[in-house]
Each structure stands twice: as C-alpha cells, then as structure tokens.
Design a protein around this motif. Structure first.
Motif, PDB file in Angstrom:
ATOM      1  N   GLU A   3       5.854  -1.376  -2.003  1.00 17.67           N
ATOM      2  CA  GLU A   3       5.780  -2.819  -2.216  1.00 17.67           C
ATOM      3  C   GLU A   3       6.661  -3.551  -1.216  1.00 17.67           C
ATOM      4  O   GLU A   3       6.324  -4.612  -0.705  1.00 17.67           O
ATOM      5  N   GLU A   4       7.822  -2.952  -0.914  1.00 21.67           N
ATOM      6  CA  GLU A   4       8.791  -3.626  -0.045  1.00 21.67           C
ATOM      7  C   GLU A   4       8.327  -3.694   1.400  1.00 21.67           C
ATOM      8  O   GLU A   4       8.817  -4.491   2.188  1.00 21.67           O
ATOM      9  N   SER A   5       7.356  -2.821   1.765  1.00 20.26           N
ATOM     10  CA  SER A   5       6.947  -2.759   3.158  1.00 20.26           C
ATOM     11  C   SER A   5       6.039  -3.911   3.563  1.00 20.26           C
ATOM     12  O   SER A   5       5.794  -4.124   4.733  1.00 20.26           O
ATOM     13  N   LYS A   6       5.510  -4.639   2.584  1.00 21.73           N
ATOM     14  CA  LYS A   6       4.609  -5.730   2.916  1.00 21.73           C
ATOM     15  C   LYS A   6       5.379  -6.912   3.490  1.00 21.73           C
ATOM     16  O   LYS A   6       6.371  -7.339   2.916  1.00 21.73           O
ATOM     17  N   PRO A   7       4.918  -7.455   4.649  1.00 23.78           N
ATOM     18  CA  PRO A   7       5.621  -8.592   5.230  1.00 23.78           C
ATOM     19  C   PRO A   7       5.555  -9.811   4.333  1.00 23.78           C
ATOM     20  O   PRO A   7       4.649  -9.969   3.526  1.00 23.78           O
ATOM     21  N   ALA A   8       6.537 -10.663   4.479  1.00 28.07           N
ATOM     22  CA  ALA A   8       6.592 -11.871   3.667  1.00 28.07           C
ATOM     23  C   ALA A   8       5.386 -12.759   3.965  1.00 28.07           C
ATOM     24  O   ALA A   8       4.915 -12.843   5.081  1.00 28.07           O
ATOM     25  N   SER A   9       4.876 -13.406   2.945  1.00 29.74           N
ATOM     26  CA  SER A   9       3.739 -14.292   3.098  1.00 29.74           C
ATOM     27  C   SER A   9       4.154 -15.707   2.713  1.00 29.74           C
ATOM     28  O   SER A   9       4.973 -15.901   1.819  1.00 29.74           O
ATOM     29  N   SER A  10       3.557 -16.680   3.390  1.00 26.91           N
ATOM     30  CA  SER A  10       3.833 -18.074   3.054  1.00 26.91           C
ATOM     31  C   SER A  10       2.984 -18.538   1.880  1.00 26.91           C
ATOM     32  O   SER A  10       3.134 -19.654   1.405  1.00 26.91           O
ATOM     33  N   MET A  11       2.099 -17.676   1.392  1.00 20.87           N
ATOM     34  CA  MET A  11       1.186 -18.044   0.311  1.00 20.87           C
ATOM     35  C   MET A  11       1.853 -17.865  -1.050  1.00 20.87           C
ATOM     36  O   MET A  11       2.614 -16.917  -1.259  1.00 20.87           O
ATOM     37  N   LEU A  12       1.557 -18.757  -1.974  1.00 18.19           N
ATOM     38  CA  LEU A  12       2.007 -18.623  -3.351  1.00 18.19           C
ATOM     39  C   LEU A  12       1.491 -17.308  -3.919  1.00 18.19           C
ATOM     40  O   LEU A  12       0.302 -16.996  -3.823  1.00 18.19           O
ATOM     41  N   GLN A  13       2.363 -16.522  -4.529  1.00 13.05           N
ATOM     42  CA  GLN A  13       1.976 -15.229  -5.079  1.00 13.05           C
ATOM     43  C   GLN A  13       1.427 -15.387  -6.494  1.00 13.05           C
ATOM     44  O   GLN A  13       2.051 -16.001  -7.354  1.00 13.05           O
ATOM     45  N   LEU A  14       0.271 -14.786  -6.739  1.00 13.56           N
ATOM     46  CA  LEU A  14      -0.395 -14.886  -8.028  1.00 13.56           C
ATOM     47  C   LEU A  14       0.043 -13.793  -8.996  1.00 13.56           C
ATOM     48  O   LEU A  14      -0.318 -13.826 -10.172  1.00 13.56           O
ATOM     49  N   SER A  15       0.810 -12.834  -8.496  1.00 19.13           N
ATOM     50  CA  SER A  15       1.405 -11.782  -9.321  1.00 19.13           C
ATOM     51  C   SER A  15       2.563 -11.188  -8.551  1.00 19.13           C
ATOM     52  O   SER A  15       2.511 -11.101  -7.314  1.00 19.13           O
ATOM     53  N   PRO A  16       3.641 -10.755  -9.236  1.00 16.20           N
ATOM     54  CA  PRO A  16       4.734 -10.065  -8.545  1.00 16.20           C
ATOM     55  C   PRO A  16       4.284  -8.738  -7.939  1.00 16.20           C
ATOM     56  O   PRO A  16       4.927  -8.226  -7.032  1.00 16.20           O
ATOM     57  N   ASP A  17       3.205  -8.179  -8.466  1.00 16.91           N
ATOM     58  CA  ASP A  17       2.616  -6.952  -7.941  1.00 16.91           C
ATOM     59  C   ASP A  17       1.726  -7.335  -6.762  1.00 16.91           C
ATOM     60  O   ASP A  17       0.746  -8.060  -6.919  1.00 16.91           O
ATOM     61  N   THR A  18       2.052  -6.850  -5.570  1.00 16.10           N
ATOM     62  CA  THR A  18       1.344  -7.319  -4.382  1.00 16.10           C
ATOM     63  C   THR A  18      -0.135  -6.962  -4.386  1.00 16.10           C
ATOM     64  O   THR A  18      -0.966  -7.737  -3.904  1.00 16.10           O
ATOM     65  N   SER A  19      -0.490  -5.794  -4.905  1.00 15.04           N
ATOM     66  CA  SER A  19      -1.904  -5.433  -4.973  1.00 15.04           C
ATOM     67  C   SER A  19      -2.642  -6.307  -5.979  1.00 15.04           C
ATOM     68  O   SER A  19      -3.776  -6.743  -5.730  1.00 15.04           O
ATOM     69  N   PHE A  20      -2.014  -6.568  -7.120  1.00 17.23           N
ATOM     70  CA  PHE A  20      -2.638  -7.444  -8.102  1.00 17.23           C
ATOM     71  C   PHE A  20      -2.789  -8.854  -7.536  1.00 17.23           C
ATOM     72  O   PHE A  20      -3.815  -9.509  -7.743  1.00 17.23           O
ATOM     73  N   HIS A  21      -1.767  -9.321  -6.819  1.00 16.38           N
ATOM     74  CA  HIS A  21      -1.881 -10.636  -6.174  1.00 16.38           C
ATOM     75  C   HIS A  21      -3.120 -10.684  -5.283  1.00 16.38           C
ATOM     76  O   HIS A  21      -3.921 -11.628  -5.358  1.00 16.38           O
ATOM     77  N   PHE A  22      -3.284  -9.668  -4.452  1.00 19.84           N
ATOM     78  CA  PHE A  22      -4.388  -9.667  -3.499  1.00 19.84           C
ATOM     79  C   PHE A  22      -5.733  -9.647  -4.219  1.00 19.84           C
ATOM     80  O   PHE A  22      -6.662 -10.378  -3.844  1.00 19.84           O
ATOM     81  N   GLU A  23      -5.855  -8.824  -5.242  1.00 19.66           N
ATOM     82  CA  GLU A  23      -7.134  -8.728  -5.943  1.00 19.66           C
ATOM     83  C   GLU A  23      -7.436  -9.973  -6.770  1.00 19.66           C
ATOM     84  O   GLU A  23      -8.603 -10.374  -6.895  1.00 19.66           O
ATOM     85  N   ILE A  24      -6.406 -10.588  -7.342  1.00 22.69           N
ATOM     86  CA  ILE A  24      -6.621 -11.864  -8.048  1.00 22.69           C
ATOM     87  C   ILE A  24      -7.065 -12.933  -7.050  1.00 22.69           C
ATOM     88  O   ILE A  24      -7.995 -13.704  -7.298  1.00 22.69           O
ATOM     89  N   LEU A  25      -6.385 -12.980  -5.900  1.00 25.31           N
ATOM     90  CA  LEU A  25      -6.772 -13.914  -4.845  1.00 25.31           C
ATOM     91  C   LEU A  25      -8.203 -13.645  -4.383  1.00 25.31           C
ATOM     92  O   LEU A  25      -8.974 -14.576  -4.102  1.00 25.31           O
ATOM     93  N   ARG A  26      -8.561 -12.378  -4.325  1.00 26.03           N
ATOM     94  CA  ARG A  26      -9.917 -11.980  -3.917  1.00 26.03           C
ATOM     95  C   ARG A  26     -10.960 -12.580  -4.859  1.00 26.03           C
ATOM     96  O   ARG A  26     -12.008 -13.068  -4.414  1.00 26.03           O
ATOM     97  N   ALA A  27     -10.673 -12.545  -6.156  1.00 31.38           N
ATOM     98  CA  ALA A  27     -11.589 -13.144  -7.129  1.00 31.38           C
ATOM     99  C   ALA A  27     -11.606 -14.670  -7.011  1.00 31.38           C
ATOM    100  O   ALA A  27     -12.676 -15.295  -7.047  1.00 31.38           O
TER     101      ALA A  27
END
Length: 413
Positions: A3-27
């Motif tokens: 999780e720590e290896s992912k670069p910082a994003s300027s986007m509001l995070q939809l979940s503290p879990d980075t994979s969940f954030h991405f998949e929620i954003l995907r939907a």
C-alpha cells in the motif's frame, strides 16, 4: 505491491484501501454512460471495511438487490429508458460485487453473481435504440464471445473493436467507451479472449499472449457485415488490453488504427519489478517451490495488503494456474519486443500521469513504435492521472475518438 508503494495522488480517496479506492472510482467513472449512479455507489462504499473482501461483496451485492427491486416496478414497454438505466446499474453493481472473490475458485458466487449480471446486462442492451447483438466467433482452440453495437446511421460506418485486459469484461466496456463511440456515429464490437471473464468461466481457458489469435476472427466477422466500412476498422485495448491490442495489430494488417489505453510494453517485467528483492532472486534462479510457498503464504497472511493479495489471486484465476511461479513465468511472454516495429497503422498510445500499476510502459511503447505512434499523457490536474485515466472517461473518449475519426477520414496520416 505494498500500500505504501503507491505514489501520492491529488484525488480525493474513496477508501483508505488503495485498491478499494480504485475499484470504487472505477464504478463511479461510468456514471456518465448509464453504468452507475454516483450517490448509490458512495452510499455503498461507506459500508466497506478496508481490506475486507467480504464487506466489499456485501455492499455492492446489497446495492444490486435494491436496484433490482426498484427496476422490477418499471414497465419496460412504457418506459424503456428507465428500465434500461436500472438494468445497466444493476449489472454494474453485480459485476463490482464479484470482483474480489477469485481467491477461492470454488466460491459459487463467482458464477452465480456473474450469471445474474449477464442476465441484467442482456435485458438492458435489448432496450437500446439499436439492440446489441451477441455472437460467438470461432478461433483455434477457443471461442470468442462478442457483442456488436450499431450506431444507427445508414451505410458502412467506421467501427472500433474493443477488448479489456487483466480483469475487465466486455460488458463494462459499453459504459467505458462503446456508448461514447455510438454517439459519434462509430459502430463498436466488444469481445473477450482467453483469461477474460466469459472465456475463463465458460471454457476454462487462461490468458494467452498471442492476442492476434483472438482479434483476427473478430476482424473476419466485421468484414462480413454490410454496416461496417472495411477500410475504417480500429482496435482499442484497455489496461493490459493496451498490450493485447498492440500485439494483435503487429500481426493484423487489415486494421486502420490501433489505440492502447494505456500502452503496455513489457507486462512481465513490470510485474517482477514489484517483487521484493528476495522473491525476485528466487524467481530468477528458477526456484519454483520456494517462490510458490513464499507467495501463497504471503497471500494467506491476515495482513496481506489488498493490492498484493488481489493481484496474485486474480492472476492465478485468470491464467487458470495454481502456481505463482508458473503464472509469473507466463506473464513474461506478454512483451512486445521487436514486434512493435510491425505496427504500421496509426497507433494512439495513452498514458496516465499517476499510473502506479505499469509506470513508464506507455512512453516506452510510443518511443519504440516510432513514427506510427501518437503519444498522449493524461494528467492528474485533469482528473485523468489514474491508471487508464479512470474517472475521466468523457475526456479520454473525446481525445481518443477525435483522433480515430481524423485517422479514418484521411486527415491524419
């Protein structure tokens, strides 16, 4: 893969879990094209526990059930648009619910949830102004499920063949890009090959790297239709599909253009680079048992980061392999190498500024392809910096399809 290896994003995070954030954003990202409603997804997302795959399934499955109950009250003969919208959303939420289940191949929900998703989606495309047409195409050793979508305009029209990648379905692609193409007078044919959802489930065939075996039968089919311009057929690949489409284009001269969203040069190398040094050393030394034991133990650990756990579980399932060593070895075949120089048609290579899944790959593809390539970087400031510019489908389709229309109209060499 941590999780720590992912670069910082300027986007509001939809979940503290980075994979969940991405998949929620995907939907969320397919809301502009009938795929979802933003408030519904955000309400479901609030119920998801970071790292808890079951809570993810439950949140979206419950949402699908609620939307299904709402949709049952709609008279499709009177209100076809309302019925279609409801069915599309239900299909999206079922597809999203199933996403993290592939760690246990025996989980019956992998097929049962998918079948319900498919049923809802098929009812939805039957209510389009030009209903979608499912076809099954024959390839050597497997069948290619495809869907033809007509734009409704007379005559032979430009047409884009579309495939996803490591984890995506052709149903999702309707909302990602098909509807955007249709609104521009472009027909679309989505399809899946080995390793992708329908082929993996129904034919038990894992991923192959020589994707021309999948694409050429789709081109053959396109050329039989009198509503397709044979000189204006494009190929569009999404995520790992950026490799798959480019690989196929190197062997399929009947294409007028190819689009890689995003470009992928060497999937296997990118994967191995994410291994911890000790694991990478074992892999390079060919120590299969040690690699398998280490990876499977790490995946089963209660503290396994979601990106790592999901990548392994999805990889083994989609490649139809039980051994992590064998999976990683097969991934090494997903490399363009010198074949990129055989791509002679115009080649659009998209890149995303904050892509941490395959960083640097798109730029490498464009540079290797040379004069045939058009490279475009989607930025974080535009809200388009995530992998495949997830969350910025409207902007991405504007750029990519305007380019395609220029190519097939003869304005771009």
């Amino acid at each position: 893969m941590s999780e720590e290896s992912k670069p910082a994003s300027s986007m509001l995070q939809l979940s503290p879990d980075t994979s969940f954030h991405f998949e929620i954003l995907r939907a969320v990202s397919i809301a502009p094209y009938q795929g979802a409603d933003v408030g519904e997804i955000l309400t479901a997302a609030a119920k998801i526990i970071p790292g808890d795959f079951e809570s993810y399934y439950t949140a979206f499955n419950d949402l699908a059930i609620r939307v299904h109950k709402q949709g049952e009250k709609i008279d499709a003969s009177k209100y076809p648009v309302s019925a279609r919208n409801s069915l599309f959303r239900e299909a999206t939420y079922l597809r999203t619910a199933e996403f993290f289940l592939h760690g246990n191949w025996e989980d019956p929900r992998i097929n049962s949830t998918w079948d319900k998703h498919r049923a809802s989606f098929d009812k939805a495309i039957a209510l389009l102004p030009v209903p979608g047409q499912r076809v099954t195409l024959k390839a050597k050793g497997f069948d290619v499920p495809a869907i033809f979508y007509g734009c409704g305009l007379p005559g032979r029209r430009p047409t884009i063949l579309m495939c996803s990648g490591y984890d995506g379905s052709q149903e999702e692609l309707y909302h990602v890009a098909v509807e955007a193409a249709l609104s521009r007078g472009i027909n679309a044919i989505t399809f899946e090959g080995p390793g992708q959802p329908t082929v993996r489930r129904e034919q038990n065939v894992g991923f192959i790297h020589d994707w021309e075996r999948v694409v050429s039968p789709v081109v053959d089919y396109a050329l039989t239709r009198d509503d397709i311009d044979p000189n204006a057929i494009g190929l569009w690949g999404y995520s790992l599909g950026g490799y798959l489409a480019a690989r196929a284009a190197a062997f399929e001269p009947r294409l007028a253009a190819v689009m890689a969203i995003d470009g992928v040069s060497d999937f296997g190398a990118a994967l191995v680079q994410k291994f911890p040094p000790e694991l990478a050393a074992l892999f390079k030394e060919g120590k299969k048992e040690a690699v398998d034991q280490a990876v499977l133990h790490a995946v089963a650990s209660p503290g396994a980061p979601t990106p790592f756990r999901w990548a392994i579980e999805q990889g083994l399932w989609s490649f139809n392999i039980k051994s992590p060593f064998e999976w990683a070895t097969k991934c090494l075949d997903f490399k363009l190498g010198e074949d990129v120089h055989n791509i002679k048609m115009p080649f659009f290579v998209a890149d995303a500024e904050n892509d941490d899944l395959l960083p640097g790959q798109a730029k490498a593809v464009a540079e290797d392809a040379g004069a045939s390539a058009t490279y475009h970087l989607f930025t974080s400031e535009e809200g388009a910096g995530e992998h495949c510019s997830i969350g910025a489908a409207v902007l991405q389709n504007q750029v990519v399809f305007d380019w395609f229309q220029e190519v097939v109209s003869g304005k771009k060499a």
